[in-house]
Design a protein around this motif. Structure first.
Motif, PDB file in Angstrom:
ATOM      1  N   GLY A   1       0.955  -0.944  -0.114  1.00 39.07           N
ATOM      2  CA  GLY A   1      -0.018   0.181   0.067  1.00 39.07           C
ATOM      3  C   GLY A   1       0.972   1.335  -0.435  1.00 39.07           C
ATOM      4  N   LYS A   2       1.910   1.112  -0.260  1.00 40.97           N
ATOM      5  CA  LYS A   2       3.101   2.331   0.019  1.00 40.97           C
ATOM      6  C   LYS A   2       2.921   2.963  -1.420  1.00 40.97           C
ATOM      7  N   LYS A   3       3.184   4.423  -1.679  1.00 41.74           N
ATOM      8  CA  LYS A   3       3.615   4.750  -2.410  1.00 41.74           C
ATOM      9  C   LYS A   3       4.474   4.520  -3.259  1.00 41.74           C
ATOM     10  N   ILE A   4       5.360   4.502  -4.412  1.00 39.40           N
ATOM     11  CA  ILE A   4       6.112   4.072  -5.140  1.00 39.40           C
ATOM     12  C   ILE A   4       6.774   4.766  -5.763  1.00 39.40           C
ATOM     13  N   ALA A   5       8.673   4.584  -5.450  1.00 41.02           N
ATOM     14  CA  ALA A   5       9.584   5.517  -5.037  1.00 41.02           C
ATOM     15  C   ALA A   5      10.040   5.232  -7.150  1.00 41.02           C
ATOM     16  N   ARG A   6      10.382   6.664  -6.790  1.00 39.26           N
ATOM     17  CA  ARG A   6      11.283   6.661  -8.526  1.00 39.26           C
ATOM     18  C   ARG A   6      12.022   6.112  -9.064  1.00 39.26           C
ATOM     19  N   SER A   7      12.935   5.462  -7.551  1.00 42.42           N
ATOM     20  CA  SER A   7      13.987   4.171  -8.251  1.00 42.42           C
ATOM     21  C   SER A   7      12.495   2.621  -8.527  1.00 42.42           C
ATOM     22  N   THR A   8      11.668   2.862  -8.065  1.00 41.69           N
ATOM     23  CA  THR A   8      10.906   1.450  -8.542  1.00 41.69           C
ATOM     24  C   THR A   8      10.758   1.773 -10.193  1.00 41.69           C
ATOM     25  N   VAL A   9      10.511   2.632 -10.634  1.00 39.08           N
ATOM     26  CA  VAL A   9      10.068   3.197 -11.768  1.00 39.08           C
ATOM     27  C   VAL A   9      10.981   2.839 -12.233  1.00 39.08           C
ATOM     28  N   TYR A  10      12.643   3.647 -12.390  1.00 35.16           N
ATOM     29  CA  TYR A  10      13.342   2.985 -13.692  1.00 35.16           C
ATOM     30  C   TYR A  10      13.904   1.486 -13.208  1.00 35.16           C
ATOM     31  N   ARG A  11      14.033   0.514 -12.134  1.00 29.75           N
ATOM     32  CA  ARG A  11      14.246  -0.206 -12.311  1.00 29.75           C
ATOM     33  C   ARG A  11      12.986  -1.605 -13.097  1.00 29.75           C
ATOM     34  N   ILE A  12      11.586  -1.418 -12.762  1.00 31.45           N
ATOM     35  CA  ILE A  12      11.153  -1.597 -13.633  1.00 31.45           C
ATOM     36  C   ILE A  12      11.020  -1.515 -15.237  1.00 31.45           C
ATOM     37  N   LEU A  13      11.773   0.226 -15.320  1.00 28.57           N
ATOM     38  CA  LEU A  13      11.678  -0.360 -16.952  1.00 28.57           C
ATOM     39  C   LEU A  13      12.565  -0.645 -17.563  1.00 28.57           C
ATOM     40  N   ASN A  14      13.674  -1.353 -16.454  1.00 35.34           N
ATOM     41  CA  ASN A  14      14.612  -1.855 -16.963  1.00 35.34           C
ATOM     42  C   ASN A  14      15.016  -3.592 -16.126  1.00 35.34           C
ATOM     43  N   ASP A  15      13.742  -3.664 -16.361  1.00 37.84           N
ATOM     44  CA  ASP A  15      13.941  -4.924 -15.412  1.00 37.84           C
ATOM     45  C   ASP A  15      13.195  -6.210 -16.634  1.00 37.84           C
ATOM     46  N   THR A  16      14.656  -6.811 -17.336  1.00 40.18           N
ATOM     47  CA  THR A  16      14.050  -8.179 -18.167  1.00 40.18           C
ATOM     48  C   THR A  16      12.467  -9.464 -18.152  1.00 40.18           C
ATOM     49  N   PHE A  17      12.052  -8.934 -16.551  1.00 40.45           N
ATOM     50  CA  PHE A  17      11.612  -9.931 -16.093  1.00 40.45           C
ATOM     51  C   PHE A  17       9.667 -10.001 -17.369  1.00 40.45           C
ATOM     52  N   TYR A  18      10.014  -7.885 -17.204  1.00 38.32           N
ATOM     53  CA  TYR A  18       8.732  -7.900 -17.577  1.00 38.32           C
ATOM     54  C   TYR A  18       8.383  -8.122 -19.619  1.00 38.32           C
ATOM     55  N   TYR A  19       9.083  -8.800 -19.531  1.00 42.65           N
ATOM     56  CA  TYR A  19       8.851  -9.455 -21.593  1.00 42.65           C
ATOM     57  C   TYR A  19       9.343 -11.249 -21.066  1.00 42.65           C
ATOM     58  N   GLY A  20       9.719 -11.814 -20.139  1.00 42.59           N
ATOM     59  CA  GLY A  20       9.720 -13.463 -20.078  1.00 42.59           C
ATOM     60  C   GLY A  20      10.656 -13.876 -19.500  1.00 42.59           C
ATOM     61  N   ASP A  21      12.412 -12.828 -19.644  1.00 41.39           N
ATOM     62  CA  ASP A  21      13.844 -13.251 -19.185  1.00 41.39           C
ATOM     63  C   ASP A  21      14.165 -12.906 -17.511  1.00 41.39           C
ATOM     64  N   PHE A  22      14.712 -14.074 -17.711  1.00 46.99           N
ATOM     65  CA  PHE A  22      15.544 -12.837 -15.666  1.00 46.99           C
ATOM     66  C   PHE A  22      16.550 -13.954 -16.075  1.00 46.99           C
ATOM     67  N   GLU A  23      17.277 -13.620 -15.080  1.00 50.40           N
ATOM     68  CA  GLU A  23      18.542 -13.824 -15.058  1.00 50.40           C
ATOM     69  C   GLU A  23      18.684 -14.177 -13.059  1.00 50.40           C
ATOM     70  N   TYR A  24      19.273 -15.364 -13.196  1.00 54.96           N
ATOM     71  CA  TYR A  24      19.143 -15.794 -11.734  1.00 54.96           C
ATOM     72  C   TYR A  24      20.099 -17.086 -11.439  1.00 54.96           C
ATOM     73  N   PRO A  25      20.884 -16.388 -10.670  1.00 55.46           N
ATOM     74  CA  PRO A  25      21.262 -15.205  -9.608  1.00 55.46           C
ATOM     75  C   PRO A  25      21.749 -13.906 -10.094  1.00 55.46           C
ATOM     76  N   LYS A  26      21.166 -13.061 -10.105  1.00 56.23           N
ATOM     77  CA  LYS A  26      22.011 -11.773 -10.976  1.00 56.23           C
ATOM     78  C   LYS A  26      23.339 -11.895 -10.614  1.00 56.23           C
TER      79      LYS A  26
END
Length: 180
Positions: free
Chosen positions: A134-159
């Motif tokens: 329920g917390k408002k998202i931080a600006r850094s969260t928007v940057y992280r989202i827009l740079n996260d490959t998870f959102y198109y389906g790929d991920f690296e684990y561990p980073k």
């Protein structure tokens, strides 16, 4: 747990033997300077082995989850874990409250008419996009989202490992949109 590792255990045992520590009371036992140190050493060794085994088991579980195509950490904004599955088997689903808003955030960026800062103000102040807590998202969260490959389906684990996997989660955007 008295010690996290053999070094800590040795220090505690030595301090007890030297009288620097007069008494240790644990849930199931008391230790005094005059006690036989073999039992304490065995118990500290057992505790250390438990932690080592737990670490191996946890890493194996996370690796197995990754190999099945599921991101083995928390579900990122726009997604949620299936609440009907037990721990370790929870696949990642669309968050009905946030998935479409995160998609719209990407769409705003794809127009080329908005900066990340402007998108952040829109999603936070106009759309009231919040975290699951329920917390408002931080600006850094928007940057992280827009740079996260998870959102198109790929991920690296561990980073940083170079181990890439195509996830089983429904993508918010395409790979081409992400690259743009």
């Amino acid at each position: 747990r008295l010690a996290r590792n053999p070094i800590d255990g040795g220090q505690i045992s030595w301090m007890l033997q030297q009288g620097a520590i007069q008494h240790i009371q644990t849930y199931g036992r008391s230790y005094y300077p005059a006690d036989n140190v073999i039992m304490m050493a065995v118990e500290l060794g057992m505790a250390n082995q438990f932690i080592r085994d737990l670490s191996v088991d946890t890493k194996r579980g996370l690796r197995a989850k990754m190999e099945r195509g599921w991101y083995p950490t928390y579900a990122t904004l726009g997604y949620m874990h299936n609440p009907l599955k037990k721990k370790g088997e929870k696949e990642i689903l669309r968050d009905p409250e946030r998935f479409d808003l995160v998609r719209k955030m990407f769409e705003l960026m794809l127009t080329g008419r908005h900066t990340v800062n402007k998108v952040w103000h829109i999603v936070r102040d106009e759309w009231n996009l919040t975290s699951r807590q329920g917390k408002k998202i931080a600006r850094s969260t928007v940057y992280r989202i827009l740079n996260d490959t998870f959102y198109y389906g790929d991920f690296e684990y561990p980073k940083g490992s170079g181990n890439w996997k195509t996830g089983g989660n429904p993508p918010i955007i395409t790979g081409q949109e992400f690259d743009k």
